[in-house]
Design an enzyme around this catalytic site. Sequence first.
Site, PDB file in Angstrom:
ATOM      1  CG  ASP A  10      -1.834   1.203   1.299  1.00 38.53           C
ATOM      2  OD1 ASP A  10      -2.416   1.548   0.248  1.00 38.53           O
ATOM      3  OD2 ASP A  10      -1.960   1.829   2.362  1.00 38.53           O
ATOM      4  CB  CYS A  73      -3.417   0.051  -2.513  1.00 33.44           C
ATOM      5  SG  CYS A  73      -3.464   1.737  -3.130  1.00 33.44           S
TER       6      CYS A  73
END
Length: 268
Positions: A10, A73
């Site tokens: 992420d 993400c």
Amino acid sequence: MNKSAIGVFDSGVGGLSCVKELLHILPGEDIKYLGDTLRMPYGVKTIEQLHTCANDNVAFLQRRGVKLIAAACGTVSSNVPKAHIDNLTVPFVDVINPTVNATLKATKTKRVGIIATPATIRANSMGKRLQEMDGEIQIIGVACPDFVPLIESGHICDDIIRKSAEGYLAEIKAFGVDTLILGCTHYPLISAVIGDIMGDGVTLIDSGRETAIGIRMTLEKLNLLNSRESGGSAEYFVTNNTEAFDSVAKVFLGEDAHIKSILKNIED
Ligand code: DGL
């Protein structure tokens, strides 16, 4: 059976919402986590920039021998399809399908809200997929650009984040939803505040948690689970500011998670 680690990336602490669930449902697995904090936030980047970030993050984790990579993400998942990632050699899981599947199960009224970064709302990948699966679903999407910088700087449960959330959620409350997708993996870190504002009648879909469930399903299907039932370890790599990452991670995952991130260049 495969003993290699699971790779998760992420832009920062958001993917820890996926790690938190992995630690719970797959306690025997090793995890290598990458928070690309030097280039955070991702949510205001162009598709080209996100493509570069995704390629770099995948390459970083593949150099560390992981058996699967999860883009924990929403921004990368919505803007960079798996087929566009260069030199991907391991199975890949993203946020979209697991989150959409959980939402379809949860909604009764078929009125669904999505809160996410500007780039995720712009791409509308989750909204399109939801409507492909069920044409009756009505969706309201709201970008919340202030959330990620606030969460990364530790505003997880205070008046500042509450005020910001009240502003973003007003439109969604007025629309009347029974299910709200936290379409950015950072947002589960403030789910107490969001849940309090939305009220008991609204189910929150945690995109990080759903991604972890997607990882388990993929590992099971491909027979890649570690046979060990406990004792997995986690390593956390960041590309900037280990202290900021560690302090938010400790609040979210707890002291027992023994977070001590390692500073790396993305080319390392
Ligand atoms: N946590 C990420 C997401 O799910 C990235 C947010 C950001 O860096 O803006 O969208």
